[in-house]
Design a protein around this motif. Structure first.
Motif, mmCIF file in Angstrom:
data_model
loop_
_atom_site.group_PDB
_atom_site.id
_atom_site.type_symbol
_atom_site.label_atom_id
_atom_site.label_comp_id
_atom_site.label_asym_id
_atom_site.label_seq_id
_atom_site.Cartn_x
_atom_site.Cartn_y
_atom_site.Cartn_z
ATOM 1 N N ALA A 193 35.580 44.070 20.901
ATOM 2 C CA ALA A 193 35.780 42.998 19.920
ATOM 3 C C ALA A 193 35.513 41.618 20.510
ATOM 4 C CB ALA A 193 37.198 43.051 19.367
ATOM 5 N N GLU A 194 35.211 41.547 21.801
ATOM 6 C CA GLU A 194 34.994 40.255 22.444
ATOM 7 C C GLU A 194 33.553 39.785 22.235
ATOM 8 O OE1 GLU A 194 37.305 38.450 23.954
ATOM 9 O OE2 GLU A 194 38.809 39.990 23.496
ATOM 10 N N PRO A 195 33.345 38.477 21.960
ATOM 11 C CA PRO A 195 31.977 37.977 21.781
ATOM 12 C C PRO A 195 31.213 37.875 23.086
ATOM 13 C CG PRO A 195 33.543 36.176 21.625
ATOM 14 C CD PRO A 195 34.355 37.438 21.722
ATOM 15 N N THR A 196 31.922 37.605 24.185
ATOM 16 C CA THR A 196 31.288 37.501 25.495
ATOM 17 C C THR A 196 32.205 38.117 26.547
ATOM 18 O OG1 THR A 196 32.264 35.329 25.959
ATOM 19 C CG2 THR A 196 30.098 35.349 24.866
ATOM 20 N N VAL A 197 31.623 38.340 27.721
ATOM 21 C CA VAL A 197 32.391 38.871 28.838
ATOM 22 C C VAL A 197 31.755 38.351 30.122
ATOM 23 C CG1 VAL A 197 31.006 40.979 29.071
ATOM 24 C CG2 VAL A 197 33.389 40.997 29.798
ATOM 25 N N THR A 198 32.515 38.295 31.193
ATOM 26 C CA THR A 198 32.004 37.853 32.486
ATOM 27 C C THR A 198 31.818 39.038 33.417
ATOM 28 O OG1 THR A 198 34.203 37.539 33.429
ATOM 29 C CG2 THR A 198 33.221 35.661 32.244
ATOM 30 N N LEU A 199 31.037 38.826 34.468
ATOM 31 C CA LEU A 199 30.875 39.872 35.475
ATOM 32 C C LEU A 199 32.218 40.199 36.130
ATOM 33 C CD1 LEU A 199 27.549 38.838 37.272
ATOM 34 C CD2 LEU A 199 27.886 40.727 35.665
ATOM 35 N N ARG A 200 33.043 39.191 36.324
ATOM 36 C CA ARG A 200 34.344 39.451 36.949
ATOM 37 C C ARG A 200 35.171 40.407 36.099
ATOM 38 N NH1 ARG A 200 37.083 37.617 41.009
ATOM 39 N NH2 ARG A 200 35.477 36.027 41.421
ATOM 40 N N ARG A 201 35.187 40.199 34.780
ATOM 41 C CA ARG A 201 35.956 41.109 33.911
ATOM 42 C C ARG A 201 35.326 42.498 33.926
ATOM 43 N NH1 ARG A 201 37.880 44.590 32.055
ATOM 44 N NH2 ARG A 201 39.047 44.914 30.118
ATOM 45 N N LEU A 202 34.005 42.560 33.897
ATOM 46 C CA LEU A 202 33.338 43.861 33.906
ATOM 47 C C LEU A 202 33.568 44.617 35.212
ATOM 48 C CD1 LEU A 202 29.876 43.066 32.275
ATOM 49 C CD2 LEU A 202 31.678 44.527 31.327
ATOM 50 N N PHE A 261 26.345 41.208 40.873
ATOM 51 C CA PHE A 261 27.752 41.359 41.261
ATOM 52 C C PHE A 261 27.965 40.886 42.696
ATOM 53 C CE2 PHE A 261 27.897 44.184 37.578
ATOM 54 C CZ PHE A 261 29.129 43.861 37.036
ATOM 55 N N ALA A 262 27.031 41.205 43.582
ATOM 56 C CA ALA A 262 27.164 40.780 44.979
ATOM 57 C C ALA A 262 27.122 39.263 45.094
ATOM 58 C CB ALA A 262 26.052 41.412 45.826
ATOM 59 N N ALA A 263 26.225 38.622 44.328
ATOM 60 C CA ALA A 263 26.116 37.160 44.377
ATOM 61 C C ALA A 263 27.395 36.490 43.896
ATOM 62 C CB ALA A 263 24.932 36.696 43.535
ATOM 63 N N ALA A 264 28.116 37.177 42.980
ATOM 64 C CA ALA A 264 29.374 36.643 42.473
ATOM 65 C C ALA A 264 30.553 37.019 43.361
ATOM 66 C CB ALA A 264 29.614 37.135 41.047
ATOM 67 N N GLY A 265 30.271 37.716 44.461
ATOM 68 C CA GLY A 265 31.339 38.136 45.373
ATOM 69 C C GLY A 265 32.196 39.244 44.803
ATOM 70 N N LEU A 266 31.604 40.073 43.939
ATOM 71 C CA LEU A 266 32.358 41.126 43.266
ATOM 72 C C LEU A 266 31.844 42.510 43.663
ATOM 73 C CD1 LEU A 266 32.265 39.548 39.693
ATOM 74 C CD2 LEU A 266 34.214 39.523 41.272
ATOM 75 N N SER A 267 32.717 43.489 43.592
ATOM 76 C CA SER A 267 32.334 44.888 43.753
ATOM 77 C C SER A 267 32.669 45.620 42.469
ATOM 78 C CB SER A 267 33.064 45.528 44.939
ATOM 79 O OG SER A 267 34.471 45.499 44.724
ATOM 80 N N VAL A 304 26.854 38.835 28.253
ATOM 81 C CA VAL A 304 27.477 38.575 29.551
ATOM 82 C C VAL A 304 27.115 37.149 29.947
ATOM 83 C CG1 VAL A 304 27.667 39.298 31.959
ATOM 84 C CG2 VAL A 304 27.254 41.005 30.167
ATOM 85 N N THR A 305 28.130 36.301 30.112
ATOM 86 C CA THR A 305 27.875 34.874 30.317
ATOM 87 C C THR A 305 27.110 34.595 31.607
ATOM 88 O OG1 THR A 305 30.064 34.647 31.337
ATOM 89 C CG2 THR A 305 29.881 34.176 28.970
ATOM 90 N N ASP A 306 27.329 35.380 32.635
ATOM 91 C CA ASP A 306 26.630 35.180 33.908
ATOM 92 C C ASP A 306 25.754 36.391 34.225
ATOM 93 O OD1 ASP A 306 28.915 36.698 34.098
ATOM 94 O OD2 ASP A 306 29.588 35.853 36.012
ATOM 95 N N ALA A 307 25.084 36.897 33.204
ATOM 96 C CA ALA A 307 24.287 38.127 33.334
ATOM 97 C C ALA A 307 23.054 37.920 34.211
ATOM 98 C CB ALA A 307 23.844 38.604 31.964
ATOM 99 N N PRO A 308 22.621 38.975 34.886
ATOM 100 C CA PRO A 308 21.359 38.906 35.628
ATOM 101 C C PRO A 308 20.165 38.973 34.683
ATOM 102 C CG PRO A 308 22.278 41.117 35.764
ATOM 103 C CD PRO A 308 23.304 40.264 35.063
ATOM 104 N N ASN A 309 19.036 38.466 35.144
ATOM 105 C CA ASN A 309 17.793 38.514 34.378
ATOM 106 C C ASN A 309 16.884 39.600 34.925
ATOM 107 O OD1 ASN A 309 18.365 36.234 32.710
ATOM 108 N ND2 ASN A 309 17.941 34.927 34.468
#
Length: 292
Positions: free
Chosen positions: A179-188, A210-216, A258-263
């Protein structure tokens, strides 16, 4: 040494089976086996190791295969060039594509091509971008459609950029994020993922983001086709990210920006030299000049 013997060797090498190779070549297995054995005697070396469980190339077979493919390709090209000289386009057109190609309507392009050039045999091969690039370099495929992260570009082939796109999240209809209009990589990153195999271009673009955002993240499922991605996402087993221009054709899932999605970038590639009249004609339909 005969071209037909080379065709049999290539067929066995590609199918890893004398039975399937005979079916592909429309010949009885005994005749195919006899011709390969005859060729091996002429060469003085075995080309295949045969066991009750599998068939695989020997070192001699590995050395023979590329040259055999080149000979067959040259023979096909010679026949196609003769036809082109008298105003006909004949031969074979081998097209490779990723499962999520969206920049070009491939069926429509092939429909137009088939109407104009009904005597050309068309082979379609679906695969990963890096494999398709190598197949074009080797001359196995004439033209291929790829999707790559912005950090990569096809090497050793002629290339035209077709489109740029962003990935979107794909979740089950009953997922809390649906139901969310957008999501971030951190939430995903807190979700379980289904994605393409590690190291493939389709996977790298997400891994890099994900690596560029410091996420796993937890990629619990690896699949080779986008169709099976949605078959796992739909029941709620995992979430995924796919190109936004591809997902409109999917059913049973919900897409989220995804607000910070990869291209990713879609390309069409072809051999730099030695392309066939059929390949040149297909590129023309796509609006691409083969001499670019």
């Amino acid at each position: 040494m005969e071209l037909q013997q080379m065709r049999y060797v290539v067929a066995v090498a590609e199918t890893n089976s004398f039975t399937r190779a005979a079916e592909r070549c429309l010949v009885v297995q005994s005749a195919l086996s006899h011709q390969i054995a005859r060729l091996e005697r002429e060469l003085g070396a075995r080309l295949f190791e045969r066991t009750s469980r599998r068939v695989r190339l020997t070192p001699a077979g590995e050395a023979f295969l590329p040259a055999a493919r080149q000979c067959l390709d040259a023979a096909d090209r010679a026949a196609a060039e003769v036809a082109a000289a008298v105003g006909e386009v004949r031969g074979r057109l081998a097209v490779g594509l990723i499962p999520t190609v969206a920049a070009v309507d491939i069926p429509e392009a092939l429909r137009v091509f088939r109407e104009r050039y009904p005597h050309v045999r068309i082979n379609l091969r679906v695969g990963a971008s890096e494999d398709l690039t190598e197949q074009v370099r080797q001359g196995v495929d004439d033209v291929a459609f790829l999707g790559l992260p912005t950090t990569a570009r096809p090497e050793g082939v002629a290339v035209r950029e077709l489109a740029r796109d962003r990935l979107v999240a794909v979740v089950a209809p009953g997922h809390p994020l649906a139901a969310e209009p957008t999501v971030t990589l951190r939430r995903l990153s807190r979700e379980v993922f289904v994605d393409f195999p590690a190291g493939t271009a389709g996977r790298v673009q997400s891994d890099q983001a994900f690596a560029a955002a410091g996420l796993s993240r937890d990629v619990a499922f690896e699949v080779t086709t986008a169709d099976y991605v949605t078959r796992l996402v739909g029941p709620g087993l995992a979430v995924s990210m796919l190109p936004s221009t591809y997902v409109p054709q999917l059913t049973g899932v919900v897409t989220i920006e995804v607000t910070d999605a990869p291209n990713r970038i879609e390309y069409v590639i072809w051999r730099r030299s030695g392309h066939t009249p059929a390949a040149a004609a297909f590129l023309d339909i796509l609006g691409v000049t083969s001499g670019e």
